[in-house]
Scaffold this motif. Sequence first.
Motif, PDB file in Angstrom:
ATOM      1  N   LEU A 123      46.416  93.977  24.263  1.00  0.00           N
ATOM      2  CA  LEU A 123      46.685  92.858  25.079  1.00  0.00           C
ATOM      3  C   LEU A 123      46.331  91.605  24.488  1.00  0.00           C
ATOM      4  CD1 LEU A 123      45.931  94.499  28.710  1.00  0.00           C
ATOM      5  CD2 LEU A 123      48.147  94.044  27.557  1.00  0.00           C
ATOM      6  N   VAL A 124      44.971  91.480  23.845  1.00  0.00           N
ATOM      7  CA  VAL A 124      44.664  90.236  23.204  1.00  0.00           C
ATOM      8  C   VAL A 124      45.648  89.869  21.965  1.00  0.00           C
ATOM      9  CG1 VAL A 124      42.837  89.185  21.960  1.00  0.00           C
ATOM     10  CG2 VAL A 124      42.230  90.976  23.915  1.00  0.00           C
ATOM     11  N   LEU A 125      45.993  90.883  21.144  1.00  0.00           N
ATOM     12  CA  LEU A 125      47.076  90.459  20.202  1.00  0.00           C
ATOM     13  C   LEU A 125      48.003  89.959  20.635  1.00  0.00           C
ATOM     14  CD1 LEU A 125      47.546  90.282  17.168  1.00  0.00           C
ATOM     15  CD2 LEU A 125      48.263  92.794  17.455  1.00  0.00           C
ATOM     16  N   ALA A 126      48.665  90.405  21.841  1.00  0.00           N
ATOM     17  CA  ALA A 126      49.922  90.076  22.346  1.00  0.00           C
ATOM     18  C   ALA A 126      49.626  88.537  23.226  1.00  0.00           C
ATOM     19  CB  ALA A 126      50.265  90.992  23.546  1.00  0.00           C
ATOM     20  N   ARG A 127      48.598  88.395  23.614  1.00  0.00           N
ATOM     21  CA  ARG A 127      48.421  86.999  24.014  1.00  0.00           C
ATOM     22  C   ARG A 127      48.465  85.843  22.792  1.00  0.00           C
ATOM     23  NH1 ARG A 127      43.990  88.210  28.689  1.00  0.00           N
ATOM     24  NH2 ARG A 127      45.328  89.407  30.196  1.00  0.00           N
ATOM     25  N   VAL A 128      47.744  86.307  21.657  1.00  0.00           N
ATOM     26  CA  VAL A 128      47.570  85.333  20.546  1.00  0.00           C
ATOM     27  C   VAL A 128      49.053  85.282  20.137  1.00  0.00           C
ATOM     28  CG1 VAL A 128      46.836  85.145  18.238  1.00  0.00           C
ATOM     29  CG2 VAL A 128      45.242  86.137  20.031  1.00  0.00           C
ATOM     30  N   VAL A 129      49.918  86.247  19.892  1.00  0.00           N
ATOM     31  CA  VAL A 129      51.066  86.053  19.310  1.00  0.00           C
ATOM     32  C   VAL A 129      51.982  85.135  20.438  1.00  0.00           C
ATOM     33  CG1 VAL A 129      53.307  87.255  19.077  1.00  0.00           C
ATOM     34  CG2 VAL A 129      51.036  88.233  18.074  1.00  0.00           C
ATOM     35  N   ALA A 130      51.825  85.435  21.727  1.00  0.00           N
ATOM     36  CA  ALA A 130      52.775  84.677  22.615  1.00  0.00           C
ATOM     37  C   ALA A 130      52.198  83.043  22.579  1.00  0.00           C
ATOM     38  CB  ALA A 130      52.491  85.265  24.064  1.00  0.00           C
ATOM     39  N   VAL A 131      51.239  82.894  22.638  1.00  0.00           N
ATOM     40  CA  VAL A 131      50.490  81.427  22.236  1.00  0.00           C
ATOM     41  C   VAL A 131      50.842  80.743  20.927  1.00  0.00           C
ATOM     42  CG1 VAL A 131      48.344  79.900  22.316  1.00  0.00           C
ATOM     43  CG2 VAL A 131      48.651  81.857  24.031  1.00  0.00           C
ATOM     44  N   ALA A 132      50.732  81.401  19.983  1.00  0.00           N
ATOM     45  CA  ALA A 132      51.136  81.009  18.770  1.00  0.00           C
ATOM     46  C   ALA A 132      52.794  80.846  18.459  1.00  0.00           C
ATOM     47  CB  ALA A 132      50.534  81.680  17.459  1.00  0.00           C
ATOM     48  N   GLY A 133      53.359  81.668  18.703  1.00  0.00           N
ATOM     49  CA  GLY A 133      54.814  81.710  18.682  1.00  0.00           C
ATOM     50  C   GLY A 133      55.392  80.410  19.592  1.00  0.00           C
ATOM     51  N   TRP A 134      54.778  80.798  21.047  1.00  0.00           N
ATOM     52  CA  TRP A 134      55.576  79.407  21.777  1.00  0.00           C
ATOM     53  C   TRP A 134      54.960  78.175  21.332  1.00  0.00           C
ATOM     54  CZ3 TRP A 134      59.050  79.084  24.996  1.00  0.00           C
ATOM     55  CH2 TRP A 134      59.063  77.832  26.176  1.00  0.00           C
ATOM     56  N   SER A 135      53.958  77.922  20.857  1.00  0.00           N
ATOM     57  CA  SER A 135      53.505  76.538  20.344  1.00  0.00           C
ATOM     58  C   SER A 135      54.390  76.085  19.293  1.00  0.00           C
ATOM     59  CB  SER A 135      52.046  76.694  20.081  1.00  0.00           C
ATOM     60  OG  SER A 135      51.289  77.097  21.198  1.00  0.00           O
ATOM     61  N   TYR A 136      54.624  77.077  18.146  1.00  0.00           N
ATOM     62  CA  TYR A 136      55.446  76.596  17.248  1.00  0.00           C
ATOM     63  C   TYR A 136      56.747  75.998  17.686  1.00  0.00           C
ATOM     64  CZ  TYR A 136      58.333  76.536  12.972  1.00  0.00           C
ATOM     65  OH  TYR A 136      59.235  76.469  12.083  1.00  0.00           O
ATOM     66  N   PHE A 137      57.434  76.987  18.546  1.00  0.00           N
ATOM     67  CA  PHE A 137      58.748  76.723  19.003  1.00  0.00           C
ATOM     68  C   PHE A 137      58.875  75.317  19.797  1.00  0.00           C
ATOM     69  CE2 PHE A 137      59.521  81.243  17.987  1.00  0.00           C
ATOM     70  CZ  PHE A 137      60.680  81.117  17.148  1.00  0.00           C
ATOM     71  N   ALA A 138      57.838  75.095  20.493  1.00  0.00           N
ATOM     72  CA  ALA A 138      57.707  73.815  21.326  1.00  0.00           C
ATOM     73  C   ALA A 138      57.641  72.694  20.472  1.00  0.00           C
ATOM     74  CB  ALA A 138      56.535  74.044  22.317  1.00  0.00           C
ATOM     75  N   LEU A 139      57.137  72.843  19.472  1.00  0.00           N
ATOM     76  CA  LEU A 139      56.878  71.598  18.220  1.00  0.00           C
ATOM     77  C   LEU A 139      58.241  71.421  17.679  1.00  0.00           C
ATOM     78  CD1 LEU A 139      53.252  72.430  16.931  1.00  0.00           C
ATOM     79  CD2 LEU A 139      53.957  70.597  18.610  1.00  0.00           C
ATOM     80  N   TYR A 140      58.862  72.782  17.614  1.00  0.00           N
ATOM     81  CA  TYR A 140      60.180  72.663  16.821  1.00  0.00           C
ATOM     82  C   TYR A 140      61.412  71.901  17.636  1.00  0.00           C
ATOM     83  CZ  TYR A 140      64.574  74.389  14.805  1.00  0.00           C
ATOM     84  OH  TYR A 140      65.793  74.320  14.348  1.00  0.00           O
ATOM     85  N   ALA A 141      61.016  72.385  18.896  1.00  0.00           N
ATOM     86  CA  ALA A 141      62.083  71.827  19.871  1.00  0.00           C
ATOM     87  C   ALA A 141      61.914  70.468  19.979  1.00  0.00           C
ATOM     88  CB  ALA A 141      62.322  72.340  21.182  1.00  0.00           C
ATOM     89  N   LEU A 142      60.425  69.780  19.951  1.00  0.00           N
ATOM     90  CA  LEU A 142      60.439  68.350  20.034  1.00  0.00           C
ATOM     91  C   LEU A 142      60.210  67.762  18.743  1.00  0.00           C
ATOM     92  CD1 LEU A 142      57.236  68.648  22.358  1.00  0.00           C
ATOM     93  CD2 LEU A 142      59.509  67.911  23.089  1.00  0.00           C
ATOM     94  N   GLY A 143      60.785  68.437  17.619  1.00  0.00           N
ATOM     95  CA  GLY A 143      60.929  67.847  16.374  1.00  0.00           C
ATOM     96  C   GLY A 143      59.577  67.187  15.703  1.00  0.00           C
ATOM     97  N   LEU A 144      58.383  68.152  16.112  1.00  0.00           N
ATOM     98  CA  LEU A 144      57.311  67.652  15.444  1.00  0.00           C
ATOM     99  C   LEU A 144      56.568  68.898  14.630  1.00  0.00           C
ATOM    100  CD1 LEU A 144      55.265  66.437  18.867  1.00  0.00           C
ATOM    101  CD2 LEU A 144      56.362  65.009  16.963  1.00  0.00           C
ATOM    102  N   ASP A 145      57.436  69.657  14.250  1.00  0.00           N
ATOM    103  CA  ASP A 145      56.904  70.860  13.516  1.00  0.00           C
ATOM    104  C   ASP A 145      56.868  70.269  12.077  1.00  0.00           C
ATOM    105  OD1 ASP A 145      59.966  70.382  13.311  1.00  0.00           O
ATOM    106  OD2 ASP A 145      60.194  72.260  12.254  1.00  0.00           O
ATOM    107  N   ASP A 146      57.541  69.369  11.521  1.00  0.00           N
ATOM    108  CA  ASP A 146      57.502  69.009  10.011  1.00  0.00           C
ATOM    109  C   ASP A 146      56.024  68.176   9.881  1.00  0.00           C
ATOM    110  OD1 ASP A 146      59.755  69.950   9.234  1.00  0.00           O
ATOM    111  OD2 ASP A 146      60.987  68.228   9.626  1.00  0.00           O
ATOM    112  N   VAL A 147      55.864  67.486  10.862  1.00  0.00           N
ATOM    113  CA  VAL A 147      54.566  66.542  11.087  1.00  0.00           C
ATOM    114  C   VAL A 147      53.367  67.697  10.871  1.00  0.00           C
ATOM    115  CG1 VAL A 147      53.139  65.047  12.010  1.00  0.00           C
ATOM    116  CG2 VAL A 147      55.734  64.765  12.224  1.00  0.00           C
TER     117      VAL A 147
END
Length: 440
Positions: A123-147
């Motif tokens: 469960l701990v690893l699943a939450r870490v993966v969920a938070v990290a993955g969702w954060s990256y895709f949110a930055l990608y959708a907003l165009g902030l991933d390159d920065v």
Amino acid sequence: MDFLQAIEATESWLRTMVLNEWTLYQLALIAVGHLVSRILAKHIEPAVEARARTIKGNPDLLRVIIAFMRRLKWVFLIIWLWIADVLLLRYGWPSYRWLVSTALTLAAAWFVISVLTRIIRNLVLARVVAVAGWSYFALYALGLDDVVLAALDGVAINLGAVRLSMLIVLKAIVLSAALIWAAVLIGNVMAHWIDRSGDLTPSFKVLISKLIKIGLIMFAGAVALSATGVDLTALTIFSGAVGVGIGFGLQKVVSNFISGIIILLDKSIKPGDTITLGDTFGSIRDLRSRFVSVITRDGKEYLIPNEDFISQQVVNWSFSSEYVRIEVDFGTSYDSDPHEVVRIAIEAAKATPRVASTYAQPVCWMTGFGASSLDFKLRFWISDPSNGLTNIRGQVLLALWDAFKAAGISIPFPHREIIMKTPVEVTRGPNYAGKAGAAE
């Protein structure tokens, strides 16, 4: 462009896009797609999940399929948004599709992350993966991933000619964990498929499964290192150091590992065999790379190193055949008829349920004239040594007791007779009367 300038440019872009009449149309498309997806999933998910649960013997594959099937509404929504995005791109301006495109990216990201987190058991690893993955895709959708990636790449240290940045470290960790996890999952799925094959022996199934898992993990590690820019030829010095460490500090581990491969290749033992090693008698449950799991009749599970099965004497009760011969010793009184005793003993053994009388008939032989009994040996065969040896001996002895009791044959117990060649007078001592009176 620094981080603050990037945020200001993004805010300006969002302000321009939101103050557009096509924003309402895109919101309507997303709402309709969400409603249609829920309706379709409500009618399709139960039937598809019931069909998927018919998969037997492969829990890892079933877990992936069930996690996928329970999120069909997201699959339908992704398809709807993709079609809408393609149509808007073909017949409109980029400003007509920015909300649909962003929703498509976030929906796809949420679907992938939700499936992966359901497959991961920790469960701990699943939450870490969920938070990290969702954060990256949110930055990608907003165009902030390159920065953000550029900022991480700026945090670096130089180790000689090698530049080690935070971005490379995170990329190596993420890629290695993801690829190794995928390799283990694929290896487990393939191991279940191999285990269901009826043309392979149990030992060969275990050997193939372990080789596939080891090969996949090594391949995943090499791909992860190559993807992060690590030169694999630079690992030759490290591999030499590891070899020296293995030679000195890990020789027992390597010895057990090699012994496990030898055991699988020569097929001396396999899962399900009944073995005796020293004082341990039980059934082999699993063959691992370092040890063999043996379960005894009292429920204890012994983890015996593979090296012991190579260096010590092992009794495999079911190596070439499941049939095992059991011996039972007993004796009868001298006034009994030995021929009748043999006949009754054989019939009693045949009547015992676990005795394999169809494979070979029980035999009974008179073995000697004992001190107080006629000695006999009863031999019979069983086909299920994993169910125990002491209990079948006890069942046969009880059957002999009942049969001999019904036939009037007695089983003597050891006793001694003392014969005096000269008469002996037994008298009471002078203090006997006093002791008797005190006792009264």
